[in-house]
Design a protein around this motif. Structure first.
Motif, PDB file in Angstrom:
ATOM      1  N   VAL A   8       0.838  -1.196   0.000  1.00  0.00           N
ATOM      2  CA  VAL A   8       0.000   0.000   0.000  1.00  0.00           C
ATOM      3  C   VAL A   8       0.876   1.251   0.000  1.00  0.00           C
ATOM      4  O   VAL A   8       0.604   2.216  -0.734  1.00  0.00           O
ATOM      5  N   ASP A   9       1.943   1.245   0.791  1.00  0.00           N
ATOM      6  CA  ASP A   9       2.883   2.372   0.787  1.00  0.00           C
ATOM      7  C   ASP A   9       3.452   2.588  -0.619  1.00  0.00           C
ATOM      8  O   ASP A   9       3.576   3.733  -1.083  1.00  0.00           O
ATOM      9  N   GLN A  10       3.818   1.494  -1.289  1.00  0.00           N
ATOM     10  CA  GLN A  10       4.374   1.596  -2.640  1.00  0.00           C
ATOM     11  C   GLN A  10       3.338   2.120  -3.637  1.00  0.00           C
ATOM     12  O   GLN A  10       3.649   2.963  -4.483  1.00  0.00           O
ATOM     13  N   GLU A  11       2.136   1.615  -3.538  1.00  0.00           N
ATOM     14  CA  GLU A  11       1.074   2.053  -4.449  1.00  0.00           C
ATOM     15  C   GLU A  11       0.875   3.568  -4.357  1.00  0.00           C
ATOM     16  O   GLU A  11       0.786   4.265  -5.381  1.00  0.00           O
ATOM     17  N   VAL A  12       0.798   4.062  -3.149  1.00  0.00           N
ATOM     18  CA  VAL A  12       0.602   5.496  -2.944  1.00  0.00           C
ATOM     19  C   VAL A  12       1.829   6.270  -3.416  1.00  0.00           C
ATOM     20  O   VAL A  12       1.712   7.306  -4.081  1.00  0.00           O
ATOM     21  N   ALA A  13       3.025   5.762  -3.105  1.00  0.00           N
ATOM     22  CA  ALA A  13       4.263   6.438  -3.511  1.00  0.00           C
ATOM     23  C   ALA A  13       4.382   6.533  -5.027  1.00  0.00           C
ATOM     24  O   ALA A  13       4.963   7.485  -5.556  1.00  0.00           O
ATOM     25  N   HIS A  14       3.821   5.555  -5.738  1.00  0.00           N
ATOM     26  CA  HIS A  14       3.879   5.553  -7.203  1.00  0.00           C
ATOM     27  C   HIS A  14       2.720   6.337  -7.837  1.00  0.00           C
ATOM     28  O   HIS A  14       2.593   6.347  -9.057  1.00  0.00           O
ATOM     29  N   GLY A  15       1.894   6.952  -7.014  1.00  0.00           N
ATOM     30  CA  GLY A  15       0.885   7.866  -7.539  1.00  0.00           C
ATOM     31  C   GLY A  15      -0.505   7.311  -7.735  1.00  0.00           C
ATOM     32  O   GLY A  15      -1.361   7.979  -8.323  1.00  0.00           O
ATOM     33  N   LEU A  16      -0.767   6.107  -7.246  1.00  0.00           N
ATOM     34  CA  LEU A  16      -2.110   5.535  -7.395  1.00  0.00           C
ATOM     35  C   LEU A  16      -3.083   6.182  -6.411  1.00  0.00           C
ATOM     36  O   LEU A  16      -2.743   6.391  -5.246  1.00  0.00           O
ATOM     37  N   LYS A  17      -4.266   6.482  -6.887  1.00  0.00           N
ATOM     38  CA  LYS A  17      -5.309   7.076  -6.043  1.00  0.00           C
ATOM     39  C   LYS A  17      -6.303   6.032  -5.559  1.00  0.00           C
ATOM     40  O   LYS A  17      -7.097   6.290  -4.660  1.00  0.00           O
ATOM     41  N   VAL A  18      -6.290   4.869  -6.207  1.00  0.00           N
ATOM     42  CA  VAL A  18      -7.077   3.713  -5.771  1.00  0.00           C
ATOM     43  C   VAL A  18      -6.096   2.580  -5.523  1.00  0.00           C
ATOM     44  O   VAL A  18      -5.245   2.292  -6.365  1.00  0.00           O
ATOM     45  N   VAL A  19      -6.192   1.947  -4.352  1.00  0.00           N
ATOM     46  CA  VAL A  19      -5.230   0.903  -3.997  1.00  0.00           C
ATOM     47  C   VAL A  19      -5.959  -0.364  -3.568  1.00  0.00           C
ATOM     48  O   VAL A  19      -7.108  -0.325  -3.123  1.00  0.00           O
ATOM     49  N   THR A  20      -5.267  -1.482  -3.704  1.00  0.00           N
ATOM     50  CA  THR A  20      -5.775  -2.780  -3.250  1.00  0.00           C
ATOM     51  C   THR A  20      -4.723  -3.435  -2.368  1.00  0.00           C
ATOM     52  O   THR A  20      -3.615  -2.919  -2.211  1.00  0.00           O
ATOM     53  N   ASP A  21      -5.070  -4.591  -1.812  1.00  0.00           N
ATOM     54  CA  ASP A  21      -4.097  -5.348  -1.016  1.00  0.00           C
ATOM     55  C   ASP A  21      -3.277  -6.300  -1.885  1.00  0.00           C
ATOM     56  O   ASP A  21      -2.543  -7.133  -1.374  1.00  0.00           O
ATOM     57  N   GLY A  22      -3.414  -6.151  -3.221  1.00  0.00           N
ATOM     58  CA  GLY A  22      -2.644  -6.988  -4.144  1.00  0.00           C
ATOM     59  C   GLY A  22      -3.101  -8.424  -4.206  1.00  0.00           C
ATOM     60  O   GLY A  22      -2.479  -9.240  -4.865  1.00  0.00           O
ATOM     61  N   GLU A  23      -4.194  -8.738  -3.462  1.00  0.00           N
ATOM     62  CA  GLU A  23      -4.674 -10.122  -3.329  1.00  0.00           C
ATOM     63  C   GLU A  23      -3.591 -11.010  -2.714  1.00  0.00           C
ATOM     64  O   GLU A  23      -3.497 -12.202  -3.005  1.00  0.00           O
ATOM     65  N   PHE A  24      -2.795 -10.421  -1.816  1.00  0.00           N
ATOM     66  CA  PHE A  24      -1.666 -11.128  -1.199  1.00  0.00           C
ATOM     67  C   PHE A  24      -2.097 -12.279  -0.297  1.00  0.00           C
ATOM     68  O   PHE A  24      -1.293 -13.152   0.004  1.00  0.00           O
ATOM     69  N   ARG A  25      -3.330 -12.287   0.135  1.00  0.00           N
ATOM     70  CA  ARG A  25      -3.787 -13.396   0.990  1.00  0.00           C
ATOM     71  C   ARG A  25      -4.382 -14.539   0.173  1.00  0.00           C
ATOM     72  O   ARG A  25      -4.803 -15.545   0.741  1.00  0.00           O
ATOM     73  N   ARG A  26      -4.451 -14.392  -1.132  1.00  0.00           N
ATOM     74  CA  ARG A  26      -5.154 -15.372  -1.961  1.00  0.00           C
ATOM     75  C   ARG A  26      -4.213 -16.303  -2.717  1.00  0.00           C
ATOM     76  O   ARG A  26      -3.122 -15.919  -3.099  1.00  0.00           O
ATOM     77  N   ARG A  27      -4.719 -17.506  -2.974  1.00  0.00           N
ATOM     78  CA  ARG A  27      -4.076 -18.443  -3.897  1.00  0.00           C
ATOM     79  C   ARG A  27      -4.594 -18.194  -5.316  1.00  0.00           C
ATOM     80  O   ARG A  27      -3.828 -18.158  -6.260  1.00  0.00           O
ATOM     81  N   TRP A  28      -5.912 -18.051  -5.452  1.00  0.00           N
ATOM     82  CA  TRP A  28      -6.573 -17.845  -6.736  1.00  0.00           C
ATOM     83  C   TRP A  28      -7.319 -16.522  -6.725  1.00  0.00           C
ATOM     84  O   TRP A  28      -7.823 -16.105  -5.688  1.00  0.00           O
ATOM     85  N   TRP A  29      -7.461 -15.914  -7.885  1.00  0.00           N
ATOM     86  CA  TRP A  29      -8.168 -14.630  -7.968  1.00  0.00           C
ATOM     87  C   TRP A  29      -9.649 -14.770  -7.653  1.00  0.00           C
ATOM     88  O   TRP A  29     -10.283 -13.829  -7.196  1.00  0.00           O
ATOM     89  N   HIS A  30     -10.210 -15.971  -7.875  1.00  0.00           N
ATOM     90  CA  HIS A  30     -11.658 -16.131  -7.751  1.00  0.00           C
ATOM     91  C   HIS A  30     -12.094 -17.095  -6.661  1.00  0.00           C
ATOM     92  O   HIS A  30     -13.056 -16.821  -5.935  1.00  0.00           O
ATOM     93  N   LEU A  31     -11.387 -18.201  -6.510  1.00  0.00           N
ATOM     94  CA  LEU A  31     -11.872 -19.264  -5.639  1.00  0.00           C
ATOM     95  C   LEU A  31     -11.814 -18.901  -4.161  1.00  0.00           C
ATOM     96  O   LEU A  31     -12.677 -19.321  -3.386  1.00  0.00           O
ATOM     97  N   ASP A  32     -10.812 -18.132  -3.752  1.00  0.00           N
ATOM     98  CA  ASP A  32     -10.721 -17.759  -2.334  1.00  0.00           C
ATOM     99  C   ASP A  32     -11.961 -16.977  -1.910  1.00  0.00           C
ATOM    100  O   ASP A  32     -12.447 -17.135  -0.787  1.00  0.00           O
ATOM    101  N   TRP A  33     -12.473 -16.141  -2.814  1.00  0.00           N
ATOM    102  CA  TRP A  33     -13.707 -15.423  -2.498  1.00  0.00           C
ATOM    103  C   TRP A  33     -14.914 -16.357  -2.510  1.00  0.00           C
ATOM    104  O   TRP A  33     -15.741 -16.342  -1.599  1.00  0.00           O
ATOM    105  N   LEU A  34     -15.027 -17.181  -3.539  1.00  0.00           N
ATOM    106  CA  LEU A  34     -16.214 -18.036  -3.668  1.00  0.00           C
ATOM    107  C   LEU A  34     -16.337 -19.030  -2.513  1.00  0.00           C
ATOM    108  O   LEU A  34     -17.441 -19.469  -2.176  1.00  0.00           O
TER     109      LEU A  34
END
Length: 367
Positions: free
Chosen positions: A47-73
């Motif tokens: 998050v620090d890097q995202e803001v430092a690089h100028g992003l105004k919308v940030v995410t957690d990078g999905e760092f807690r997930r194995r899959w982009w979809h299945l962890d949510w489902l």
């Protein structure tokens, strides 16, 4: 309503320390709580890097997930996954596919890992004025795709062959999940749903036909469950959708043009549409002319996350202006997908990842 000029799709390359920690967790060398501490430390750095690089919308990078979809489902009762091996680009991969095993529902009283992940991101972003946290989840269609089309299972426990009843319950579960995220402070939600691009690929559509379904029948399933999932959504919550032609370790999964699905997707009351357009496989922008004059923002994904070549600002500007001619003023820019749809990540390194983010932000001059 957010005034979006440039945005990210969501996932970032997992740091090596997370990959090592997840491997140790699989081997039962560390506990889940220890893994979470490591993931949280890396999310805070991201998050620090995202803001430092100028992003105004940030995410957690999905760092807690194995899959982009299945962890949510997996947050839904009545849903689980099957572990399989599948060859792709000459490599045998360990994959999971989702399946319905009972009545689909969402219990907001439960302790949900994805809600906890959101809470952590939300708290991190509070220290950055003018920066918005975005939660990315996978869409309701993915349940239908995996069970009926990928696994080819005709019936489900509890529902039998009653797809309409299943659709009703999936939609209700999503309504409740969206309300839960809202109650936890989420005001910008992105629903990722590659199901639409499955259905523009001739090879996959042939498979669908062999299973006894017709393309339009499946598209109507998708339209119905997607619209119903958004019923009763809070008025001050921005809900976006993203779809691309698949992204498994940097490789696309499907090909085809958007012409047959754009008129249907555009009926879904999303506030923002993220669409992949990083190469000639996407075709022209004409299918999305239907959004010209609407309140929805079209986010054109012109920067590739799948290869290391760094696009020039001039070529991005040229394509962006082409899209603007068709879609109108309500348009923004993004990468075509996340940098790591699965924990292994795409075939690029972190320097390239951040170079691409810097390019995105620098394009604000002409957006």
């Amino acid at each position: 309503m957010l005034n979006i000029k440039y945005d990210i799709v969501g996932s970032f390359l997992r740091p090596q320390v997370i990959k090592e920690a997840r491997e140790r967790y699989k081997k039962e060398e560390i506990k889940l709580e220890e893994l979470r501490v490591i993931e949280d430390q890396e999310i805070a750095k991201l998050v620090d890097q995202e803001v430092a690089h100028g992003l105004k919308v940030v995410t957690d990078g999905e760092f807690r997930r194995r899959w982009w979809h299945l962890d949510w489902l997996k947050e839904f009762d009545g849903f689980t996954t099957k572990h399989l091996e599948k060859e792709h680009h000459g490599v045998v991969n360990q994959i999971e596919l989702g399946t319905v095993i009972g009545k689909i529902s969402y219990d907001s009283k439960k302790q949900h890992a994805e809600i906890e992940a959101w809470d952590y991101l939300y708290e991190l972003v509070k220290k950055y004025p003018g920066v918005t946290a975005k939660k990315c989840i996978s869409g309701p269609n993915m349940i239908l795709v995996d069970h009926f089309l990928q696994l080819g299972i005709k019936e489900t426990p509890y529902y039998g062959t009653d797809v309409e009843a299943l659709i009703e319950d999936i939609a209700l579960a999503y309504q409740q999940a969206i309300q839960d995220l809202y109650a936890h402070g989420c005001r910008y939600l992105q629903i990722d749903d590659t199901s639409w691009t499955y259905m523009i690929d001739e090879t996959f559509v042939a498979k669908v036909n062999q299973l006894g379904y017709q393309k339009n029948e499946i598209l109507q399933w998708f339209l119905k469950v997607s619209c119903k999932a958004l019923e009763n959504k809070p008025k001050d919550m921005v809900v976006a959708t993203h779809f691309c032609k698949g992204n498994f370790k940097g490789h696309p999964l499907f090909s085809g043009l958007y012409d047959s699905v754009a008129p249907i997707i555009s009926k879904i009351p999303y506030d923002v549409f993220f669409v992949e357009y990083d190469d000639e496989r996407s075709g022209g922008f004409e299918p999305w002319k239907i959004l010209n004059g609407s309140k929805a923002t079209f986010v054109v994904g012109l920067i590739s996350t799948k290869n290391a070549r760094l696009e020039t600002q001039e070529e991005i500007k040229q394509r962006f202006l082409e899209a603007k001619e068709v879609i109108g003023e309500n348009i923004a820019l993004s990468p075509q997908c996340g940098f790591a749809s699965v924990e292994e990540g795409n075939c690029i390194d972190e320097k390239v990842q951040w170079d691409k983010i810097d390019l995105l932000v620098s394009c604000n001059d002409f957006l």
